[in-house]
Design a protein around this motif. Structure first.
Motif, PDB file in Angstrom:
ATOM      1  N   ALA A  81       0.831  -1.203   0.000  1.00  0.00           N
ATOM      2  CA  ALA A  81       0.000   0.000   0.000  1.00  0.00           C
ATOM      3  C   ALA A  81       0.863   1.249   0.000  1.00  0.00           C
ATOM      4  N   ASP A  82       0.227   2.347  -0.390  1.00  0.00           N
ATOM      5  CA  ASP A  82       0.881   3.652  -0.347  1.00  0.00           C
ATOM      6  C   ASP A  82       0.712   4.269   1.034  1.00  0.00           C
ATOM      7  N   ARG A  83       0.993   5.558   1.113  1.00  0.00           N
ATOM      8  CA  ARG A  83       1.078   6.262   2.392  1.00  0.00           C
ATOM      9  C   ARG A  83      -0.195   6.237   3.239  1.00  0.00           C
ATOM     10  N   GLU A  84      -1.357   6.082   2.607  1.00  0.00           N
ATOM     11  CA  GLU A  84      -2.587   6.085   3.396  1.00  0.00           C
ATOM     12  C   GLU A  84      -2.682   4.893   4.353  1.00  0.00           C
ATOM     13  N   SER A  85      -1.856   3.890   4.144  1.00  0.00           N
ATOM     14  CA  SER A  85      -1.867   2.710   5.008  1.00  0.00           C
ATOM     15  C   SER A  85      -0.721   2.701   6.017  1.00  0.00           C
TER      16      SER A  85
ATOM     17  N   VAL B   4       3.314  -7.115   5.390  1.00  0.00           N
ATOM     18  CA  VAL B   4       2.915  -5.749   5.071  1.00  0.00           C
ATOM     19  C   VAL B   4       4.095  -5.057   4.391  1.00  0.00           C
ATOM     20  N   LEU B   5       3.800  -4.276   3.357  1.00  0.00           N
ATOM     21  CA  LEU B   5       4.779  -3.417   2.689  1.00  0.00           C
ATOM     22  C   LEU B   5       4.075  -2.094   2.419  1.00  0.00           C
ATOM     23  N   VAL B   6       4.497  -1.050   3.131  1.00  0.00           N
ATOM     24  CA  VAL B   6       3.806   0.242   3.098  1.00  0.00           C
ATOM     25  C   VAL B   6       4.816   1.364   2.891  1.00  0.00           C
ATOM     26  N   ARG B   7       4.426   2.339   2.098  1.00  0.00           N
ATOM     27  CA  ARG B   7       5.229   3.555   1.968  1.00  0.00           C
ATOM     28  C   ARG B   7       4.944   4.446   3.166  1.00  0.00           C
ATOM     29  N   ALA B   8       5.989   4.801   3.887  1.00  0.00           N
ATOM     30  CA  ALA B   8       5.831   5.616   5.100  1.00  0.00           C
ATOM     31  C   ALA B   8       5.419   7.037   4.742  1.00  0.00           C
ATOM     32  N   CYS B   9       4.529   7.585   5.545  1.00  0.00           N
ATOM     33  CA  CYS B   9       4.163   8.999   5.376  1.00  0.00           C
ATOM     34  C   CYS B   9       4.412   9.778   6.658  1.00  0.00           C
ATOM     35  N   GLN B  10       4.816   9.081   7.710  1.00  0.00           N
ATOM     36  CA  GLN B  10       5.051   9.738   8.992  1.00  0.00           C
ATOM     37  C   GLN B  10       6.493   9.512   9.432  1.00  0.00           C
ATOM     38  N   ASP B  11       7.118  10.550   9.911  1.00  0.00           N
ATOM     39  CA  ASP B  11       8.472  10.454  10.439  1.00  0.00           C
ATOM     40  C   ASP B  11       8.366   9.932  11.871  1.00  0.00           C
ATOM     41  N   ARG B  12       8.280   8.651  12.004  1.00  0.00           N
ATOM     42  CA  ARG B  12       7.963   8.000  13.271  1.00  0.00           C
ATOM     43  C   ARG B  12       9.114   8.026  14.272  1.00  0.00           C
ATOM     44  N   ARG B  13       8.722   7.938  15.554  1.00  0.00           N
ATOM     45  CA  ARG B  13       9.705   7.806  16.627  1.00  0.00           C
ATOM     46  C   ARG B  13      10.202   6.366  16.657  1.00  0.00           C
TER      47      ARG B  13
ATOM     48  N   ARG C  32      10.246   5.858   1.272  1.00  0.00           N
ATOM     49  CA  ARG C  32      10.648   5.212   2.522  1.00  0.00           C
ATOM     50  C   ARG C  32       9.628   4.109   2.744  1.00  0.00           C
ATOM     51  N   LEU C  33      10.074   2.882   2.598  1.00  0.00           N
ATOM     52  CA  LEU C  33       9.178   1.732   2.663  1.00  0.00           C
ATOM     53  C   LEU C  33       9.407   0.970   3.963  1.00  0.00           C
ATOM     54  N   LEU C  34       8.317   0.564   4.583  1.00  0.00           N
ATOM     55  CA  LEU C  34       8.366  -0.247   5.798  1.00  0.00           C
ATOM     56  C   LEU C  34       7.740  -1.593   5.496  1.00  0.00           C
ATOM     57  N   THR C  35       8.394  -2.660   5.914  1.00  0.00           N
ATOM     58  CA  THR C  35       7.885  -3.995   5.620  1.00  0.00           C
ATOM     59  C   THR C  35       8.178  -4.967   6.754  1.00  0.00           C
ATOM     60  N   THR C  36       7.375  -6.015   6.790  1.00  0.00           N
ATOM     61  CA  THR C  36       7.632  -7.106   7.726  1.00  0.00           C
ATOM     62  C   THR C  36       8.483  -8.191   7.079  1.00  0.00           C
ATOM     63  N   HIS C  37       8.751  -8.063   5.778  1.00  0.00           N
ATOM     64  CA  HIS C  37       9.671  -8.993   5.116  1.00  0.00           C
ATOM     65  C   HIS C  37      11.090  -8.704   5.592  1.00  0.00           C
ATOM     66  N   GLN C  38      11.869  -9.734   5.787  1.00  0.00           N
ATOM     67  CA  GLN C  38      13.256  -9.562   6.187  1.00  0.00           C
ATOM     68  C   GLN C  38      14.033  -8.885   5.063  1.00  0.00           C
ATOM     69  N   VAL C  39      14.758  -7.819   5.420  1.00  0.00           N
ATOM     70  CA  VAL C  39      15.588  -7.091   4.457  1.00  0.00           C
ATOM     71  C   VAL C  39      16.945  -6.866   5.115  1.00  0.00           C
TER      72      VAL C  39
END
Length: 158
Positions: free
Chosen positions: A5-9, A25-34, A120-127
């Protein structure tokens, strides 16, 4: 199955509840998370990682945003990150943090007047290596093309 998914997810709740043995899950980050246990935020931390390599993608034209078609050279970075649960998420059944893999792709020398590609992509797949980071980028870039090929011509987005 991988949910792309894109940033909305970019939702902490999704990272904490969707992944399991059969779902990623593979999501494009939209928030600069802590980040838990770090002084830097996600974006700063990723930017400080060394380059893993480069990758070239074909960028389609998009008249809605004034983007011209081009071939873009991307610098890739990756890191394992521990995202801290947001303060406003008061539900106690969510974990204090989730561990994800982050991949950053930044365009080198975009054409004059064009916004550079910066994912900036966040995923649960091992990278943990360049090859796995490249696979994540390939999955992300195909997120719409496979869907569009399944839709009848009248249902394809402009």
């Amino acid at each position: 199955m991988t949910h792309i998914a894109d940033r909305e997810s970019d939702l902490y709740e999704e990272f904490a509840t969707v992944p399991n043995r059969d779902n990623h899950v593979l999501v494009r980050a939209c928030q600069d998370r802590r980040l838990a246990g770090q002084t830097q935020s996600l974006y700063t931390y990723l930017n400080q990682q060394s380059s893993e390599g480069t990758y070239t993608v074909n960028v389609p034209a998009d008249s809605r945003i004034g983007r011209t078609a081009r071939e873009a050279l991307l610098i890739l970075r990756r890191a394992v990150v521990k995202i801290q649960r947001p303060d406003q998420l008061s539900a106690l059944d969510y974990p204090a943090s989730v561990t994800l893999y982050a991949v950053e792709a930044v365009e080198v020398n975009p054409p004059v007047g064009q916004e550079p590609i910066h994912w900036r992509l966040l995923t649960t797949h091992q990278v943990v290596c360049l090859e796995q980071a490249l696979q994540v980028i390939r999955w992300y870039t195909r997120r719409n093309s496979e869907l569009n090929s399944c839709l009848p011509p009248s249902k394809k987005p402009d």
